[in-house]
Design a protein around this motif. Structure first.
Motif, mmCIF file in Angstrom:
data_model
loop_
_atom_site.group_PDB
_atom_site.id
_atom_site.type_symbol
_atom_site.label_atom_id
_atom_site.label_comp_id
_atom_site.label_asym_id
_atom_site.label_seq_id
_atom_site.Cartn_x
_atom_site.Cartn_y
_atom_site.Cartn_z
ATOM 1 N N MET A 1 0.814 -1.208 0.000
ATOM 2 C CA MET A 1 0.000 0.000 0.000
ATOM 3 C C MET A 1 0.854 1.267 0.000
ATOM 4 O O MET A 1 0.560 2.218 -0.737
ATOM 5 C CB MET A 1 -0.925 -0.028 1.220
ATOM 6 C CG MET A 1 -2.011 1.014 1.229
ATOM 7 S SD MET A 1 -3.206 0.635 2.543
ATOM 8 C CE MET A 1 -4.245 2.096 2.456
ATOM 9 N N TYR A 2 1.898 1.280 0.811
ATOM 10 C CA TYR A 2 2.676 2.506 0.973
ATOM 11 C C TYR A 2 3.757 2.671 -0.093
ATOM 12 O O TYR A 2 4.024 3.794 -0.534
ATOM 13 C CB TYR A 2 3.330 2.525 2.357
ATOM 14 C CG TYR A 2 3.895 3.886 2.723
ATOM 15 C CD1 TYR A 2 3.047 4.971 2.922
ATOM 16 C CD2 TYR A 2 5.262 4.076 2.879
ATOM 17 C CE1 TYR A 2 3.546 6.219 3.251
ATOM 18 C CE2 TYR A 2 5.779 5.325 3.215
ATOM 19 C CZ TYR A 2 4.913 6.396 3.401
ATOM 20 O OH TYR A 2 5.415 7.638 3.728
ATOM 21 N N ILE A 3 4.365 1.560 -0.542
ATOM 22 C CA ILE A 3 5.453 1.638 -1.511
ATOM 23 C C ILE A 3 4.976 1.321 -2.925
ATOM 24 O O ILE A 3 5.067 2.169 -3.826
ATOM 25 C CB ILE A 3 6.604 0.689 -1.116
ATOM 26 C CG1 ILE A 3 7.099 1.014 0.299
ATOM 27 C CG2 ILE A 3 7.747 0.788 -2.135
ATOM 28 C CD1 ILE A 3 7.633 2.420 0.481
ATOM 29 N N ILE A 4 4.475 0.110 -3.125
ATOM 30 C CA ILE A 4 4.095 -0.305 -4.474
ATOM 31 C C ILE A 4 2.952 0.550 -5.023
ATOM 32 O O ILE A 4 2.978 0.980 -6.184
ATOM 33 C CB ILE A 4 3.710 -1.795 -4.497
ATOM 34 C CG1 ILE A 4 4.916 -2.656 -4.098
ATOM 35 C CG2 ILE A 4 3.211 -2.197 -5.893
ATOM 36 C CD1 ILE A 4 4.613 -4.135 -4.016
ATOM 37 N N LYS A 5 1.934 0.797 -4.189
ATOM 38 C CA LYS A 5 0.779 1.597 -4.613
ATOM 39 C C LYS A 5 0.984 3.095 -4.348
ATOM 40 O O LYS A 5 0.063 3.887 -4.466
ATOM 41 C CB LYS A 5 -0.487 1.114 -3.914
ATOM 42 C CG LYS A 5 -0.875 -0.315 -4.273
ATOM 43 C CD LYS A 5 -1.211 -0.469 -5.742
ATOM 44 C CE LYS A 5 -1.684 -1.886 -6.064
ATOM 45 N NZ LYS A 5 -2.026 -2.021 -7.507
ATOM 46 N N ARG A 6 2.204 3.477 -3.992
ATOM 47 C CA ARG A 6 2.617 4.882 -3.842
ATOM 48 C C ARG A 6 1.769 5.650 -2.828
ATOM 49 O O ARG A 6 1.395 6.803 -3.038
ATOM 50 C CB ARG A 6 2.594 5.577 -5.202
ATOM 51 C CG ARG A 6 3.502 4.911 -6.237
ATOM 52 C CD ARG A 6 3.634 5.733 -7.491
ATOM 53 N NE ARG A 6 2.339 5.937 -8.123
ATOM 54 C CZ ARG A 6 2.117 6.808 -9.119
ATOM 55 N NH1 ARG A 6 3.107 7.557 -9.566
ATOM 56 N NH2 ARG A 6 0.920 6.929 -9.650
ATOM 57 N N GLY A 7 1.495 5.002 -1.721
ATOM 58 C CA GLY A 7 0.755 5.673 -0.667
ATOM 59 C C GLY A 7 1.478 6.873 -0.100
ATOM 60 O O GLY A 7 0.849 7.788 0.444
ATOM 61 N N PHE A 8 2.807 6.887 -0.261
ATOM 62 C CA PHE A 8 3.583 8.027 0.242
ATOM 63 C C PHE A 8 3.190 9.326 -0.447
ATOM 64 O O PHE A 8 3.386 10.417 0.087
ATOM 65 C CB PHE A 8 5.087 7.766 0.083
ATOM 66 C CG PHE A 8 5.527 7.455 -1.325
ATOM 67 C CD1 PHE A 8 5.850 8.465 -2.210
ATOM 68 C CD2 PHE A 8 5.619 6.130 -1.756
ATOM 69 C CE1 PHE A 8 6.256 8.191 -3.512
ATOM 70 C CE2 PHE A 8 6.029 5.844 -3.057
ATOM 71 C CZ PHE A 8 6.339 6.872 -3.936
ATOM 72 N N LEU A 9 2.589 9.232 -1.651
ATOM 73 C CA LEU A 9 2.138 10.429 -2.358
ATOM 74 C C LEU A 9 0.884 11.027 -1.724
ATOM 75 O O LEU A 9 0.519 12.167 -2.027
ATOM 76 C CB LEU A 9 1.881 10.115 -3.833
ATOM 77 C CG LEU A 9 3.121 9.746 -4.657
ATOM 78 C CD1 LEU A 9 2.730 9.410 -6.100
ATOM 79 C CD2 LEU A 9 4.130 10.894 -4.651
ATOM 80 N N ASP A 10 0.235 10.271 -0.846
ATOM 81 C CA ASP A 10 -0.911 10.800 -0.109
ATOM 82 C C ASP A 10 -0.470 11.451 1.200
ATOM 83 O O ASP A 10 -1.311 11.792 2.040
ATOM 84 C CB ASP A 10 -1.918 9.676 0.185
ATOM 85 C CG ASP A 10 -2.671 9.227 -1.060
ATOM 86 O OD1 ASP A 10 -3.145 10.101 -1.799
ATOM 87 O OD2 ASP A 10 -2.751 8.007 -1.292
#
Length: 260
Positions: free
Chosen positions: A216-225
């Motif tokens: 969720m945080y890395i592969i799905k780029r949750g850090f962009l949220d």
């Protein structure tokens, strides 16, 4: 040729906070609104009856899928648009649905993208968007499956899938207490559905939780949220861990009981 009709299908419980805002987005252009309540204790029924006379109470809860099937059994429209009380139909989505009604195809169901608002912010990454789900189909051609939780529309063999333009807005939760309240039922139903069919261990529960966070945080780029993305990844990881840990505990307890 007569105009194709459409009905909104809803299953609710204690949805007085959201229900009116949802129904305001469909009241002027759908042909019927069918609402099945599973035992509200707030003024959900009072609000619902301002928009429809097709309000039914069905407290014999057998899961989300079965409850949606009950709601569909009360419908008469050609097309079914299932909605949750915390969702809103945008003008663009409305236009694309009305185009489908004008064309009135057979053996075709429609998916749409859902944009979720959580903890005060629309979440556009984290694997949450586009949250593509099947939400428009002909009443006589299919229905929801029997799943206790995470129910979905059955797609019969030979049926075509098409996609609607326009987002469905989803106002899911504004506080951590709301999140906890929503996930408790889902977690229990998830474990109920798999108990005796799927094995789990504590190590597996930890690994499932870790990989959920990583995805969720890395592969799905949750850090962009931003901070919301980090918090949601942590919450989701904990939910995933708890589900698998619940399976492990249930199995362990049964083993101990069998030894007595």
């Amino acid at each position: 040729m007569s105009k194709a009709t459409i009905g909104v299908l809803m299953i609710v419980k204690n949805e007085s906070k959201h229900l009116a805002e949802c129904l305001e987005t469909v009241k002027d252009w759908v042909d019927e609104i069918v609402i099945v309540d599973s035992g509200s204790t707030d003024n959900t029924e009072t609000i619902a009856r301002q928009y429809t006379d097709k309000f039914y109470t069905h407290t014999d809860w057998q899961g989300f899928g079965k409850q949606r099937q009950v709601a569909q059994s009360y419908m008469t429209s050609d097309w079914v648009l299932p909605l949750d009380a915390d969702e809103r139909v945008t003008p663009e989505l409305k236009s694309s649905i009305k185009k489908v009604l004008a064309d009135n195809p057979k053996q075709t169901c429609y998916t749409l993208d859902r944009l979720t608002h959580a903890l005060g912010k629309f979440i556009r990454h984290s694997g949450w968007y586009p949250d593509t789900i099947t939400r428009l189909y002909r009443r006589e051609e299919t229905q929801y499956n029997d799943s206790l939780v995470h129910e979905s529309v059955e797609i019969p063999k030979g049926m075509t899938k098409a996609h609607l333009s326009g987002d469905l807005l989803h106002y899911t939760f504004d506080s951590l207490s709301q999140y906890t309240g929503k996930t408790q039922l889902y977690m229990k139903s998830w474990a109920d559905q798999r108990e005796g069919k799927k094995r789990s261990g504590l190590t597996g529960a930890i690994l499932h939780g870790f990989f959920r966070f990583f995805k969720m945080y890395i592969i799905k780029r949750g850090f962009l949220d931003g901070r919301h993305g980090l918090l949601l990844a942590i919450l989701s990881a904990n939910t995933t861990f708890t589900r698998y840990a619940d399976l492990w505990i249930r199995d362990y307890v049964k083993q101990q009981d069998n030894k007595k």
